[in-house]
Design a protein around this motif. Sequence first.
Motif, PDB file in Angstrom:
ATOM      1  N   SER A 167     -10.630  12.174  -0.378  1.00  0.00           N
ATOM      2  CA  SER A 167     -10.019  11.363   0.652  1.00  0.00           C
ATOM      3  C   SER A 167      -8.877  10.614  -0.021  1.00  0.00           C
ATOM      4  O   SER A 167      -9.062  10.027  -1.074  1.00  0.00           O
ATOM      5  CB  SER A 167     -11.068  10.392   1.169  1.00  0.00           C
ATOM      6  OG  SER A 167     -10.577   9.705   2.272  1.00  0.00           O
ATOM      7  N   PRO A 168      -7.697  10.635   0.577  1.00  0.00           N
ATOM      8  CA  PRO A 168      -6.605   9.915  -0.067  1.00  0.00           C
ATOM      9  C   PRO A 168      -6.948   8.443  -0.167  1.00  0.00           C
ATOM     10  O   PRO A 168      -7.622   7.903   0.697  1.00  0.00           O
ATOM     11  CB  PRO A 168      -5.434  10.132   0.889  1.00  0.00           C
ATOM     12  CG  PRO A 168      -5.979  10.750   2.111  1.00  0.00           C
ATOM     13  CD  PRO A 168      -7.354  11.234   1.853  1.00  0.00           C
ATOM     14  N   THR A 179      -5.643  14.810  10.644  1.00  0.00           N
ATOM     15  CA  THR A 179      -6.854  14.114  11.098  1.00  0.00           C
ATOM     16  C   THR A 179      -6.582  12.616  11.192  1.00  0.00           C
ATOM     17  O   THR A 179      -5.653  12.110  10.560  1.00  0.00           O
ATOM     18  CB  THR A 179      -8.000  14.317  10.080  1.00  0.00           C
ATOM     19  OG1 THR A 179      -7.512  14.000   8.775  1.00  0.00           O
ATOM     20  CG2 THR A 179      -8.524  15.745  10.097  1.00  0.00           C
ATOM     21  N   ARG A 220       0.851  -1.202   0.000  1.00  0.00           N
ATOM     22  CA  ARG A 220       0.000   0.000   0.000  1.00  0.00           C
ATOM     23  C   ARG A 220       0.878   1.239   0.000  1.00  0.00           C
ATOM     24  O   ARG A 220       1.821   1.333   0.778  1.00  0.00           O
ATOM     25  CB  ARG A 220      -0.869  -0.030   1.249  1.00  0.00           C
ATOM     26  CG  ARG A 220      -1.839   1.147   1.421  1.00  0.00           C
ATOM     27  CD  ARG A 220      -2.774   0.807   2.577  1.00  0.00           C
ATOM     28  NE  ARG A 220      -3.634   1.863   2.993  1.00  0.00           N
ATOM     29  CZ  ARG A 220      -4.969   1.734   3.055  1.00  0.00           C
ATOM     30  NH1 ARG A 220      -5.539   0.628   2.664  1.00  0.00           N
ATOM     31  NH2 ARG A 220      -5.703   2.709   3.527  1.00  0.00           N
ATOM     32  N   ARG A 251     -16.702   8.476   1.925  1.00  0.00           N
ATOM     33  CA  ARG A 251     -16.875   7.171   1.261  1.00  0.00           C
ATOM     34  C   ARG A 251     -18.231   6.588   1.645  1.00  0.00           C
ATOM     35  O   ARG A 251     -18.583   6.570   2.816  1.00  0.00           O
ATOM     36  CB  ARG A 251     -15.750   6.221   1.724  1.00  0.00           C
ATOM     37  CG  ARG A 251     -15.921   4.783   1.280  1.00  0.00           C
ATOM     38  CD  ARG A 251     -14.718   3.922   1.575  1.00  0.00           C
ATOM     39  NE  ARG A 251     -14.718   3.384   2.926  1.00  0.00           N
ATOM     40  CZ  ARG A 251     -13.740   2.657   3.443  1.00  0.00           C
ATOM     41  NH1 ARG A 251     -12.641   2.411   2.731  1.00  0.00           N
ATOM     42  NH2 ARG A 251     -13.808   2.198   4.666  1.00  0.00           N
ATOM     43  N   ASP A 282      -1.762   6.723   1.684  1.00  0.00           N
ATOM     44  CA  ASP A 282      -3.113   6.226   1.943  1.00  0.00           C
ATOM     45  C   ASP A 282      -3.272   5.919   3.434  1.00  0.00           C
ATOM     46  O   ASP A 282      -2.765   4.917   3.924  1.00  0.00           O
ATOM     47  CB  ASP A 282      -3.325   4.962   1.096  1.00  0.00           C
ATOM     48  CG  ASP A 282      -4.788   4.592   0.993  1.00  0.00           C
ATOM     49  OD1 ASP A 282      -5.624   5.238   1.643  1.00  0.00           O
ATOM     50  OD2 ASP A 282      -5.084   3.642   0.251  1.00  0.00           O
TER      51      ASP A 282
HETATM   52  P1  AMP Z   1      -9.332   0.912   4.112  1.00  0.00           P
HETATM   53  O1  AMP Z   1      -9.086   0.758   5.557  1.00  0.00           O
HETATM   54  O2  AMP Z   1      -8.427   0.117   3.238  1.00  0.00           O
HETATM   55  O3  AMP Z   1     -10.781   0.693   3.808  1.00  0.00           O
HETATM   56  O4  AMP Z   1      -9.006   2.439   3.757  1.00  0.00           O
HETATM   57  C1  AMP Z   1      -9.196   3.474   4.667  1.00  0.00           C
HETATM   58  C2  AMP Z   1      -9.664   4.694   3.944  1.00  0.00           C
HETATM   59  O5  AMP Z   1     -10.137   5.638   4.920  1.00  0.00           O
HETATM   60  C3  AMP Z   1      -8.578   5.464   3.208  1.00  0.00           C
HETATM   61  O6  AMP Z   1      -8.338   4.964   1.937  1.00  0.00           O
HETATM   62  C4  AMP Z   1      -9.157   6.857   3.168  1.00  0.00           C
HETATM   63  O7  AMP Z   1     -10.057   6.951   2.082  1.00  0.00           O
HETATM   64  C5  AMP Z   1      -9.948   6.953   4.468  1.00  0.00           C
HETATM   65  N1  AMP Z   1      -9.188   7.700   5.488  1.00  0.00           N
HETATM   66  C6  AMP Z   1      -8.432   7.215   6.490  1.00  0.00           C
HETATM   67  N2  AMP Z   1      -7.882   8.215   7.211  1.00  0.00           N
HETATM   68  C7  AMP Z   1      -8.301   9.363   6.675  1.00  0.00           C
HETATM   69  C8  AMP Z   1      -8.085  10.745   6.974  1.00  0.00           C
HETATM   70  N3  AMP Z   1      -7.327  11.137   7.996  1.00  0.00           N
HETATM   71  N4  AMP Z   1      -8.668  11.655   6.170  1.00  0.00           N
HETATM   72  C9  AMP Z   1      -9.458  11.271   5.146  1.00  0.00           C
HETATM   73  N5  AMP Z   1      -9.696   9.989   4.812  1.00  0.00           N
HETATM   74  C10 AMP Z   1      -9.142   9.038   5.566  1.00  0.00           C
END
Ligand code: AMP
Length: 321
Positions: free
Chosen positions: A217-218, A111, A53, A189, A57
Amino acid sequence: MIFLKATPAAVKKAAASIRKGGTVVFPTETVYGLGADALNPLAVARIFEIKKRPEFDPLIVHVASIRQAKALAFVTPKAEALMKKFWPGPLTLVLPKKKKVPDLVTAGLDTVALRMPADPVALALIKRARTPVAAPSANRFGRLSPTTAAHAKKQLKNGPDVILDGGKTRIGVESAVLLLKGRRASLLRHGGLTLEEIEKATGPLAAGPDGGKKPRSPGRLAGHYSPSAKLVLLGKRKFRFKKGLRYGYLAFTKKPALKIKCAAVLSPSGSLQEAAAGLFSHLHRLDEAGVDVILAEPVPQRGLGRAIMDRLKRAAGKPLK
Ligand code: AMP
Ligand code: MG
């Protein structure tokens, strides 16, 4: 790597591994996660390595109580009200972070994303580990999310230290991600908690995840959640078959009249819950059948249908609308 049925003894072993800086695949009610001690940057680094990864992200940090969340982020009364209403459950809240959270977890953002999962195995694991658990989905980056322990094992091979097998996940799509910053709330999301349910509690949200041009969102990239086969989301335009390619089909309520060998039906009764719960399993199966192209029917864009369509559009590598 050890693969264990998720008994209390196995959870104890897995928690000990997390305390020592290990990585553990565990069930949640959404999809399987690949977890490590969120406060140990070296352990978190293993997650990125195993999943391949990219480090831009950020990860979701899983907690077992609101108190634990408050140690990691600044929780406003509005955020706390949402936690009380929807936790444990498929809602991730993105909140201003406290210093204690390593930068690797948040990809350097100010955040942090927090969630309390409802699956009893996940909750027991976090409680036993006595530390928050950073856990993205337990798949290779960009690939189909795992809804069984076997899916995770197939993609991650011997990477994780422990895999806890807790059977099929109940909801089947990832959590909804809601950003709470200042007075604004925006959905980053679509996920297991529907937009309708969230808005009942928050009032109308500023913008949905498909509102802007860029993914805000990244990690919310087109080309995510991809099977090995090419996925084509069927639309209004007529689809043309090419000779020599093997086709699979993902239908919503009934098999197509076309002669296609590998066809799967998400929900004969048209239930979006059933469709979400089986979505990734069906895609894994079509992939394993060795088809070149998967044709997927759209589902209604309401309730869990929004999360399903989001995953299908990204799997098809379509840019956001
Ligand atoms: P996953 O756990 O693989 O479903 O991915 C977690 C997702 O949560 C990331 O890809 C982001 O889209 C979102 N995410 C996690 N932390 C943040 C943050 N601090 N700000 C915005 N989005 C976040
Ligand atoms: Mg993921």
